[in-house]
Design a protein around this motif. Structure first.
Motif, PDB file in Angstrom:
ATOM      1  N   MET A 377      -7.119  14.211  -0.436  1.00 14.38           N
ATOM      2  CA  MET A 377      -7.142  14.631   0.957  1.00 14.38           C
ATOM      3  C   MET A 377      -7.306  13.441   1.892  1.00 14.38           C
ATOM      4  SD  MET A 377      -9.549  17.997   0.380  1.00 14.38           S
ATOM      5  CE  MET A 377      -9.756  18.397   2.131  1.00 14.38           C
ATOM      6  N   ALA A 378      -8.232  12.541   1.541  1.00 12.60           N
ATOM      7  CA  ALA A 378      -8.479  11.373   2.388  1.00 12.60           C
ATOM      8  C   ALA A 378      -7.271  10.446   2.413  1.00 12.60           C
ATOM      9  CB  ALA A 378      -9.712  10.623   1.885  1.00 12.60           C
ATOM     10  N   ALA A 379      -6.636  10.254   1.258  1.00 11.57           N
ATOM     11  CA  ALA A 379      -5.440   9.408   1.204  1.00 11.57           C
ATOM     12  C   ALA A 379      -4.333   9.972   2.086  1.00 11.57           C
ATOM     13  CB  ALA A 379      -4.967   9.289  -0.246  1.00 11.57           C
ATOM     14  N   ALA A 380      -4.155  11.281   2.041  1.00 12.18           N
ATOM     15  CA  ALA A 380      -3.131  11.925   2.867  1.00 12.18           C
ATOM     16  C   ALA A 380      -3.434  11.753   4.347  1.00 12.18           C
ATOM     17  CB  ALA A 380      -3.038  13.403   2.508  1.00 12.18           C
ATOM     18  N   GLN A 392       5.731  10.334   2.431  1.00 14.00           N
ATOM     19  CA  GLN A 392       4.754   9.305   2.103  1.00 14.00           C
ATOM     20  C   GLN A 392       3.344   9.887   2.033  1.00 14.00           C
ATOM     21  OE1 GLN A 392       5.948   6.691   5.345  1.00 14.00           O
ATOM     22  NE2 GLN A 392       6.569   5.102   3.885  1.00 14.00           N
ATOM     23  N   VAL A 393       3.042  10.826   2.911  1.00 19.79           N
ATOM     24  CA  VAL A 393       1.725  11.477   2.894  1.00 19.79           C
ATOM     25  C   VAL A 393       1.532  12.240   1.586  1.00 19.79           C
ATOM     26  CG1 VAL A 393       0.330  13.283   3.972  1.00 19.79           C
ATOM     27  CG2 VAL A 393       1.521  11.605   5.399  1.00 19.79           C
ATOM     28  N   GLU A 394       2.568  12.973   1.188  1.00 21.50           N
ATOM     29  CA  GLU A 394       2.487  13.706  -0.086  1.00 21.50           C
ATOM     30  C   GLU A 394       2.331  12.743  -1.257  1.00 21.50           C
ATOM     31  OE1 GLU A 394       4.669  15.519  -3.682  1.00 21.50           O
ATOM     32  OE2 GLU A 394       5.202  13.813  -2.410  1.00 21.50           O
ATOM     33  N   ASN A 395       3.003  11.603  -1.183  1.00 23.50           N
ATOM     34  CA  ASN A 395       2.883  10.585  -2.228  1.00 23.50           C
ATOM     35  C   ASN A 395       1.466  10.026  -2.272  1.00 23.50           C
ATOM     36  OD1 ASN A 395       3.469   8.688  -4.186  1.00 23.50           O
ATOM     37  ND2 ASN A 395       4.592   7.320  -2.830  1.00 23.50           N
ATOM     38  N   ALA A 396       0.886   9.760  -1.103  1.00 28.72           N
ATOM     39  CA  ALA A 396      -0.489   9.240  -1.049  1.00 28.72           C
ATOM     40  C   ALA A 396      -1.469  10.215  -1.683  1.00 28.72           C
ATOM     41  CB  ALA A 396      -0.882   8.967   0.401  1.00 28.72           C
ATOM     42  N   ALA A 397      -1.312  11.495  -1.371  1.00 28.96           N
ATOM     43  CA  ALA A 397      -2.195  12.508  -1.964  1.00 28.96           C
ATOM     44  C   ALA A 397      -2.036  12.554  -3.470  1.00 28.96           C
ATOM     45  CB  ALA A 397      -1.899  13.878  -1.355  1.00 28.96           C
ATOM     46  N   GLU A 398      -0.801  12.451  -3.937  1.00 32.97           N
ATOM     47  CA  GLU A 398      -0.552  12.497  -5.386  1.00 32.97           C
ATOM     48  C   GLU A 398      -1.187  11.297  -6.087  1.00 32.97           C
ATOM     49  OE1 GLU A 398       0.833  11.356  -9.029  1.00 32.97           O
ATOM     50  OE2 GLU A 398       1.666  10.313  -7.286  1.00 32.97           O
ATOM     51  N   ARG A 436      -2.128   3.014   1.219  1.00 29.02           N
ATOM     52  CA  ARG A 436      -1.398   1.767   1.427  1.00 29.02           C
ATOM     53  C   ARG A 436      -0.216   1.655   0.458  1.00 29.02           C
ATOM     54  NH1 ARG A 436      -4.203  -2.081   4.500  1.00 29.02           N
ATOM     55  NH2 ARG A 436      -3.213  -3.806   3.366  1.00 29.02           N
ATOM     56  N   LEU A 437      -0.408   2.077  -0.784  1.00 25.03           N
ATOM     57  CA  LEU A 437       0.698   2.068  -1.734  1.00 25.03           C
ATOM     58  C   LEU A 437       1.823   2.991  -1.271  1.00 25.03           C
ATOM     59  CD1 LEU A 437      -1.078   2.075  -5.228  1.00 25.03           C
ATOM     60  CD2 LEU A 437       0.403   0.277  -4.296  1.00 25.03           C
ATOM     61  N   ALA A 438       1.453   4.161  -0.788  1.00 22.51           N
ATOM     62  CA  ALA A 438       2.477   5.110  -0.335  1.00 22.51           C
ATOM     63  C   ALA A 438       3.234   4.573   0.868  1.00 22.51           C
ATOM     64  CB  ALA A 438       1.829   6.448  -0.004  1.00 22.51           C
ATOM     65  N   LEU A 439       2.542   3.877   1.753  1.00 23.55           N
ATOM     66  CA  LEU A 439       3.179   3.387   2.979  1.00 23.55           C
ATOM     67  C   LEU A 439       4.193   2.275   2.720  1.00 23.55           C
ATOM     68  CD1 LEU A 439       0.099   3.397   5.369  1.00 23.55           C
ATOM     69  CD2 LEU A 439       2.203   4.720   5.679  1.00 23.55           C
ATOM     70  N   VAL A 440       4.042   1.545   1.618  1.00 25.41           N
ATOM     71  CA  VAL A 440       5.025   0.500   1.332  1.00 25.41           C
ATOM     72  C   VAL A 440       6.225   1.046   0.565  1.00 25.41           C
ATOM     73  CG1 VAL A 440       3.291  -1.323   1.372  1.00 25.41           C
ATOM     74  CG2 VAL A 440       3.857  -0.222  -0.791  1.00 25.41           C
ATOM     75  N   GLY A 441       6.188   2.324   0.214  1.00 26.19           N
ATOM     76  CA  GLY A 441       7.320   2.974  -0.432  1.00 26.19           C
ATOM     77  C   GLY A 441       8.090   3.816   0.555  1.00 26.19           C
ATOM     78  N   ASP A 442       9.126   4.466   0.078  1.00 21.11           N
ATOM     79  CA  ASP A 442       9.953   5.296   0.964  1.00 21.11           C
ATOM     80  C   ASP A 442       9.692   6.789   0.772  1.00 21.11           C
ATOM     81  OD1 ASP A 442      11.073   5.818  -1.495  1.00 21.11           O
ATOM     82  OD2 ASP A 442      13.070   5.047  -1.005  1.00 21.11           O
ATOM     83  N   GLY A 443       8.632   7.113   0.025  1.00 27.59           N
ATOM     84  CA  GLY A 443       8.280   8.513  -0.171  1.00 27.59           C
ATOM     85  C   GLY A 443       8.790   9.102  -1.463  1.00 27.59           C
ATOM     86  N   THR A 444       9.745   8.431  -2.105  1.00 27.03           N
ATOM     87  CA  THR A 444      10.234   8.937  -3.391  1.00 27.03           C
ATOM     88  C   THR A 444       9.326   8.442  -4.507  1.00 27.03           C
ATOM     89  OG1 THR A 444      11.698   7.020  -3.672  1.00 27.03           O
ATOM     90  CG2 THR A 444      12.615   8.977  -2.587  1.00 27.03           C
ATOM     91  N   HIS A 445       9.041   9.315  -5.457  1.00 28.24           N
ATOM     92  CA  HIS A 445       8.155   8.944  -6.560  1.00 28.24           C
ATOM     93  C   HIS A 445       8.379   9.909  -7.708  1.00 28.24           C
ATOM     94  CE1 HIS A 445       5.193  12.074  -5.078  1.00 28.24           C
ATOM     95  NE2 HIS A 445       5.868  11.821  -3.985  1.00 28.24           N
TER      96      HIS A 445
END
Length: 482
Positions: A377-380, A392-398, A436-445
Motif C-alpha cells: 500500500m505504501a509503495a503504491a 507503475q503504481v500497480e507494479n510498485a504494490a506488487e 523507485r524501482l517501479a518509477l524507472v520502469g514503464d509499468g510492464t512486469h
C-alpha cells in the motif's frame, strides 16, 4: 483449521464492497485484530442487550477468546479491550489510559477466558459472549470474528456483503487489480481518482477529505508522541527499550533542524509539535528518518497509544513513515494536502484488493498479510504522488508485496514488539525502494499484483498455524522471554 481459514478468506473475495475509508481507522494499540476488534465486538454485544431489553436483567457476562485471540490475547490486550467494550467505549474515542484497568460502569460479574487451543470454525480470531441473569440462566449468546484491521463480523454474517453497502452502486467497481487498471485505461483517471469516484457513491466529498486528513493528522501526532516519550521501556515483560526518542535526538544533533518548506515552517510555528527531517550530505540520512518515523509509530502502538490502523495496528508504522518521507523530503509544499489525499486513496485502493482477495490478518496468513500488505500500500501511494502511471503504481504494490511473501507472525511473548517494531522500519524502506524501482520502469512486469496477492493467500493457507500469531513458533519460542 486450514479449510475453515480458506473459507473465511474466500468469503471476502469479490463479494464485499469495501470503502477506502475503512482501510484507515483511528484506534488504540497494540493490535487492530486483538485489541480494536474485541473492543468493538464487546460494545456491539452490550448494544444487543439493550436492544433486546435484556440489559437490566443481566448480572453475569462470560467472554471466550478463541484461537489466536486466546493464544496471544494477554500480550495484545484483548482481555482489557473486551472490558473496555463492555463499558461501551469505542476505539476511536477511548482515552488510552483507560485501557490499563478498564471497568464496566455497571455491576456485572465478568469472566474472560483465553482459549488459545480451541478454535471457532469461521476464523482464527473467534469470540463468544454469553449473558446470564443472577440465577445463572443464560439470556443471550453472540459470536463474533475479528478478521483483521479492526473489522469484525458476526458469526452468522461471515461471507455476506455488509447490509449498509450492499445497495451502493459504484461507478467503477473492481475486485481485481486488472479490473482497476482497465478502468484507469478507459477513463484516463488515476487509481486515486477511481477510488474517489467510488467513495462519492456513498459519501460526500467533504466527508472523504475530512476523514483522510484526520487520519494524516493522527499519523503526525503519533510520530511526534513516539519521538518525545520520556519512558525508557515499553510496557510488558520483555522490557524492550524505546529507541525512537534517542534516535530523534541523535538525528537532530547531527543536522540543522530547518523546516523544508514555508508551509511546514508555519505548521511548526503554530503547533510546536511537527517532527521534521532536514536533508544532509549523507544520501541515506533520509532513510534514518524513515526508520525513526516507523519506530515512533510502532512504539506508540506497543504502549497502547492512539494510532491509525493502516491497514492493521501491527503494521501501523509503514504508511505513516513513507508518507512522512514524501512530505518532509520530496514535497515542494505547493499542494501538500492534495498529495496526502492522493497517497491515501491510492494506498487504500490497493488495501481493498488485498483484503478482498486474501487477508490483512496475521492470524489468517501470517505477517505477510499485515506488514506485506502495508508495504504494498505504501509503495503504491508513494509511486502515485511521485507521478507514476497506474501501471507503475500497480507494479510498485506488487514489488512491495512480493518481497514480503512467506513472512511469519511470531510475536515474542505475545506482545506486538519483537519483531514487529523493527519489521515496520525495514518494510518502510522496502516500500520506498519498490516505488523507485517501479518509477524507472514503464509499468510492464512479469508478476502482476493479482498474482502476488493470490500467492500470499496460498502461502498463508499452507503456513503452519504456529506461525500465524499464536506465539507457538519462530522467534516466539527461540527467544527467552525475560
Amino acid at each position: 483449521m486450514e479449510d475453515s481459514c480458506e473459507a473465511a478468506i474466500m468469503s471476502q473475495g469479490g463479494m464485499m464492497s469495501l470503502s477506502v475509508l475503512d482501510m484507515f481507522s483511528i484506534g488504540v494499540g497494540p493490535s487492530s485484530s486483538h485489541t480494536v476488534g474485541p473492543m468493538r465486538a464487546a460494545r456491539e454485544f452490550v448494544s444487543d442487550l439493550r436492544r433486546l431489553e435484556l440489559f437490566d436483567t443481566t448480572a453475569r457476562v462470560w467472554c471466550g477468546l478463541f484461537g489466536s485471540l486466546g493464544a496471544t490475547g494477554r500480550g495484545h490486550g484483548s482481555d482489557t479491550a473486551v472490558m473496555a467494550g463492555l463499558g461501551e467505549h469505542e476505539p476511536e474515542t477511548i482515552d488510552p489510559v483507560l485501557l490499563q484497568n478498564p471497568q464496566p460502569p455497571f455491576d456485572w460479574d465478568v469472566e474472560i477466558t483465553l482459549l488459545g487451543r480451541q478454535q471457532m470454525p469461521g476464523h482464527p480470531n473467534g469470540m463468544r459472549f454469553v449473558a446470564a441473569d443472577a440465577s445463572g440462566h443464560e439470556l443471550y449468546t453472540a459470536e463474533f470474528y475479528s478478521i483483521g484491521g479492526g473489522f469484525i463480523v458476526r458469526a452468522e454474517d461471515l461471507g455476506k456483503p455488509p447490509a449498509e453497502t450492499a445497495e451502493i452502486h459504484e461507478p467503477y467497481p473492481f475486485n481485481l487489480a486488472e479490473e482497476l487498471l482497465e478502468h484507469c485505461a478507459a477513463t484516463g483517471k488515476s487509481i486515486a481518482q477511481i477510488a474517489l469516484a467510488n467513495e462519492l457513491a456513498a459519501h460526500p466529498e467533504a466527508a472523504v477529505r475530512k476523514h483522510l486528513l484526520a487520519v494524516w493528522q493522527v499519523m503526525q501526532e503519533c510520530v511526534y508522541n513516539g519521538c518525545t516519550r520520556t519512558e525508557e521501556l515499553l510496557p510488558g515483560s520483555l522490557r524492550v527499550k524505546r529507541r525512537a526518542p534517542q534516535l530523534y535526538q541523535q538525528l537532530l544533533a547531527g543536522e540543522i533542524h530547518t523546516p523544508q518548506t514555508a508551509s511546514e515552517a508555519a505548521a511548526a510555528a503554530d503547533t510546536g509539535r511537527t517532527v521534521i527531517g532536514a536533508k544532509k550530505a549523507d544520501p541515506l540520512t533520509a532513510m534514518d528518518w524513515v526508520s525513526l518515523y516507523a519506530l515512533a509509530v510502532n512504539e506508540e502502538n506497543a504502549s497502547g497509544g492512539r494510532v491509525v490502523t493502516a491497514p492493521t495496528n501491527g503494521a501501523a508504522g509503514i504508511i505513516p513513515a513513507v508518507l512522512h518521507y514524501y512530505v518532509r523530503f520530496l514535497d515542494d509544499g505547493t499542494e501538500t494536502t492534495e498529495r496526502v489525499i492522493e497517497f491515501l486513496l491510492t494506498a487504500g485502493a490497493v488495501g481493498s484488493l488485498l483484503k478482498r482477495n486474501a487477508s490483512i490478518s496475521g492470524a489468517e496468513l501470517g505477517c505477510q498479510a499485515e506488514v506485506g500488505s502495508a508495504c504494498a500500500m505504501a509503495a503504491a501511494g508513494l509511486c502515485a504522488v511521485l507521478g507514476g502511471s497506474p501501471q507503475q503504481v500497480e507494479n510498485a504494490a506488487e514489488i512491495g508485496l512480493e518481497h514480503n511473501l512467506g513472512l511469519t507472525c511470531d510475536p515474542v511473548g505475545g506482545l506486538v514488539q519483537v519483531p514487529c517494531i523493527e519489521r515496520n522500519a525495514i518494510a518502510s524502506v522496502k516500500a520506498i525502494t519498490a516505488a523507485r524501482l517501479a518509477l524507472v520502469g514503464d509499468g510492464t512486469h512479469l508478476v502482476t499484483l493479482d498474482q502476488a496477492i493470490k500467492t500470499m493467500r496460498d502461502t498463508g493457507l499452507d503456513m503452519k498455524r504456529k506461525y500465524k500469531e499464536t506465539s507457538l513458533g519462530g522467534l516466539a519460542v527461540n527467544v527467552v522471554e525475560c
